[in-house]
Write a protein that holds these residues in place. Sequence first.
Motif, PDB file in Angstrom:
ATOM      1  N   GLY A 195     -25.261  -6.597 -26.222  1.00 27.33           N
ATOM      2  CA  GLY A 195     -25.366  -5.527 -25.243  1.00 27.33           C
ATOM      3  C   GLY A 195     -24.206  -5.488 -24.273  1.00 27.33           C
ATOM      4  N   ARG A 196     -23.195  -6.304 -24.502  1.00 29.15           N
ATOM      5  CA  ARG A 196     -22.059  -6.399 -23.579  1.00 29.15           C
ATOM      6  C   ARG A 196     -20.868  -5.589 -24.095  1.00 29.15           C
ATOM      7  NH1 ARG A 196     -21.356 -12.743 -22.690  1.00 29.15           N
ATOM      8  NH2 ARG A 196     -19.671 -11.990 -21.335  1.00 29.15           N
ATOM      9  N   ARG A 197     -20.159  -4.940 -23.171  1.00 28.95           N
ATOM     10  CA  ARG A 197     -19.057  -4.048 -23.515  1.00 28.95           C
ATOM     11  C   ARG A 197     -17.686  -4.564 -23.086  1.00 28.95           C
ATOM     12  NH1 ARG A 197     -20.146   1.323 -24.549  1.00 28.95           N
ATOM     13  NH2 ARG A 197     -22.321   1.938 -24.478  1.00 28.95           N
ATOM     14  N   GLU A 198     -17.642  -5.514 -22.166  1.00 30.76           N
ATOM     15  CA  GLU A 198     -16.370  -5.862 -21.541  1.00 30.76           C
ATOM     16  C   GLU A 198     -15.333  -6.345 -22.543  1.00 30.76           C
ATOM     17  OE1 GLU A 198     -19.148  -9.454 -20.970  1.00 30.76           O
ATOM     18  OE2 GLU A 198     -19.255  -7.262 -20.934  1.00 30.76           O
ATOM     19  N   LYS A 199     -14.077  -6.179 -22.162  1.00 30.20           N
ATOM     20  CA  LYS A 199     -12.960  -6.594 -23.000  1.00 30.20           C
ATOM     21  C   LYS A 199     -12.974  -8.099 -23.170  1.00 30.20           C
ATOM     22  CE  LYS A 199      -7.923  -6.153 -23.285  1.00 30.20           C
ATOM     23  NZ  LYS A 199      -6.713  -5.600 -22.627  1.00 30.20           N
ATOM     24  N   LEU A 200     -12.719  -8.553 -24.397  1.00 30.93           N
ATOM     25  CA  LEU A 200     -12.719  -9.981 -24.705  1.00 30.93           C
ATOM     26  C   LEU A 200     -11.366 -10.401 -25.264  1.00 30.93           C
ATOM     27  CD1 LEU A 200     -16.193 -10.288 -26.458  1.00 30.93           C
ATOM     28  CD2 LEU A 200     -15.623 -11.032 -24.150  1.00 30.93           C
ATOM     29  N   ALA A 201     -10.692 -11.279 -24.545  1.00 32.53           N
ATOM     30  CA  ALA A 201      -9.411 -11.831 -25.011  1.00 32.53           C
ATOM     31  C   ALA A 201      -8.490 -10.714 -25.508  1.00 32.53           C
ATOM     32  CB  ALA A 201      -9.661 -12.884 -26.091  1.00 32.53           C
ATOM     33  N   PHE A 202      -8.172 -10.728 -26.803  1.00 31.14           N
ATOM     34  CA  PHE A 202      -7.253  -9.746 -27.369  1.00 31.14           C
ATOM     35  C   PHE A 202      -7.968  -8.496 -27.869  1.00 31.14           C
ATOM     36  CE2 PHE A 202      -8.718 -12.641 -30.599  1.00 31.14           C
ATOM     37  CZ  PHE A 202      -9.046 -11.822 -31.663  1.00 31.14           C
TER      38      PHE A 202
ATOM     39  N   LEU B  31     -16.833  10.523 -32.554  1.00 29.97           N
ATOM     40  CA  LEU B  31     -16.226   9.629 -31.572  1.00 29.97           C
ATOM     41  C   LEU B  31     -16.288   8.222 -32.135  1.00 29.97           C
ATOM     42  CD1 LEU B  31     -18.015  11.888 -29.841  1.00 29.97           C
ATOM     43  CD2 LEU B  31     -16.943  10.692 -27.962  1.00 29.97           C
ATOM     44  N   THR B  32     -15.146   7.546 -32.217  1.00 28.40           N
ATOM     45  CA  THR B  32     -15.104   6.211 -32.790  1.00 28.40           C
ATOM     46  C   THR B  32     -14.836   5.162 -31.713  1.00 28.40           C
ATOM     47  OG1 THR B  32     -12.762   6.514 -33.328  1.00 28.40           O
ATOM     48  CG2 THR B  32     -14.371   7.011 -35.051  1.00 28.40           C
ATOM     49  N   HIS B  33     -15.238   3.939 -32.004  1.00 24.65           N
ATOM     50  CA  HIS B  33     -15.057   2.843 -31.061  1.00 24.65           C
ATOM     51  C   HIS B  33     -13.578   2.561 -30.828  1.00 24.65           C
ATOM     52  CE1 HIS B  33     -19.313   0.924 -31.610  1.00 24.65           C
ATOM     53  NE2 HIS B  33     -19.348   2.229 -31.434  1.00 24.65           N
ATOM     54  N   GLN B  34     -13.299   1.970 -29.698  1.00 32.35           N
ATOM     55  CA  GLN B  34     -11.923   1.675 -29.316  1.00 32.35           C
ATOM     56  C   GLN B  34     -11.319   0.587 -30.209  1.00 32.35           C
ATOM     57  OE1 GLN B  34     -11.686   1.295 -24.826  1.00 32.35           O
ATOM     58  NE2 GLN B  34     -13.917   1.341 -25.057  1.00 32.35           N
ATOM     59  N   GLY B  35     -10.007   0.691 -30.440  1.00 35.08           N
ATOM     60  CA  GLY B  35      -9.290  -0.399 -31.068  1.00 35.08           C
ATOM     61  C   GLY B  35      -9.082  -0.320 -32.561  1.00 35.08           C
ATOM     62  N   GLY B  36      -9.590   0.706 -33.232  1.00 35.15           N
ATOM     63  CA  GLY B  36      -9.366   0.826 -34.662  1.00 35.15           C
ATOM     64  C   GLY B  36     -10.337  -0.002 -35.489  1.00 35.15           C
ATOM     65  N   SER B  37     -10.146   0.037 -36.812  1.00 37.38           N
ATOM     66  CA  SER B  37     -11.073  -0.599 -37.746  1.00 37.38           C
ATOM     67  C   SER B  37     -11.155  -2.108 -37.556  1.00 37.38           C
ATOM     68  CB  SER B  37     -10.652  -0.288 -39.187  1.00 37.38           C
ATOM     69  OG  SER B  37     -10.719   1.090 -39.450  1.00 37.38           O
ATOM     70  N   SER B  38     -10.018  -2.762 -37.392  1.00 39.99           N
ATOM     71  CA  SER B  38     -10.018  -4.228 -37.291  1.00 39.99           C
ATOM     72  C   SER B  38     -10.755  -4.702 -36.050  1.00 39.99           C
ATOM     73  CB  SER B  38      -8.578  -4.751 -37.279  1.00 39.99           C
ATOM     74  OG  SER B  38      -7.914  -4.387 -38.475  1.00 39.99           O
ATOM     75  N   ALA B  39     -10.501  -4.071 -34.916  1.00 43.19           N
ATOM     76  CA  ALA B  39     -11.176  -4.468 -33.679  1.00 43.19           C
ATOM     77  C   ALA B  39     -12.667  -4.131 -33.752  1.00 43.19           C
ATOM     78  CB  ALA B  39     -10.538  -3.776 -32.487  1.00 43.19           C
TER      79      ALA B  39
END
Length: 307
Positions: A168-175, A148-156
Amino acid sequence: MKRVLVVYYSQSGDVRNALEALTAPLRAPGVEICWRQVDSVPRYSFPWRAVEFFDCMPEAVTGRPPEPAPMGLDPRERFDLVILGWQVWFLSPSLPMQAFFTAPQAEVLRGTRVISVICCRQMWQRAYGGMRRLVARAGGVLTDNVVLTHQGGSSAGYLTAPWLMITGRREKLAFLPAAGVSSGELQGLERFGQRLRETADLWAEPRPAPLLADLAPAKVPTASLLPETAIAPLMVALARIARLCGGPGSVLRKPVALLFVLTLVVTLPVLLVTSAVLTPVLGRVFAGRLTRYLRGTQALDPQDGCR
């Protein structure tokens, strides 16, 4: 009664959540699931301090884990299936999971089918090779690998993974997308647990074959192969230099850690862009070699685990 042992290390909760979702179909009459979380002495804090996080690199890369913490598992116990849940630290298995393999409790893997479950960014192939070797040395038979890989691909992930580890924060940031594994990926793990339940009679077969291969448990992002291949030798060299300067926390090796951070900041974005451009071309030119490499990252000769 079928006995399943789940051995895992989880800091942010992604690994534990993944294993809960995967084993949900196995919670049925006739199946006993034993959970054991591994840890180390001293423990690693979460969220991390940035200095502490990068100071782990030399030991993770060179395979020098700390002492394993007691986990209440008798090494003489026997199970029909072992599921290992772990993360990738610096292209290597996480140090607490490496520590598990130095403890007598790793003997429970001997002669037993093992399923690997990884939660990580996109670059996991080198770490999985290390895990295959650890399992084989313990006498286990690693037949399947779920990634299972993190969201958004390698660059993100280049930005969101360190953000999660240090804050420790997960929320979406800007782009950027939210950090960590998506809920959709977690929900998709049920199909693997269902397959394991349906094939319970095959868990202990003498020459175990993969049980999950046709369910696409590990998607290899070919765009991550070039950055991983390029960075690995440099990481090994810096890890060895840092070890020569002292142990964890040593002031003398802090400049090496700083050099490593600067190297990542400067080179990794370039490698990611270069890889995105060259991968389609290289994939055509070296198609046969690439296919053989990818097969090698996802499967282990069952006999290797018994040698």
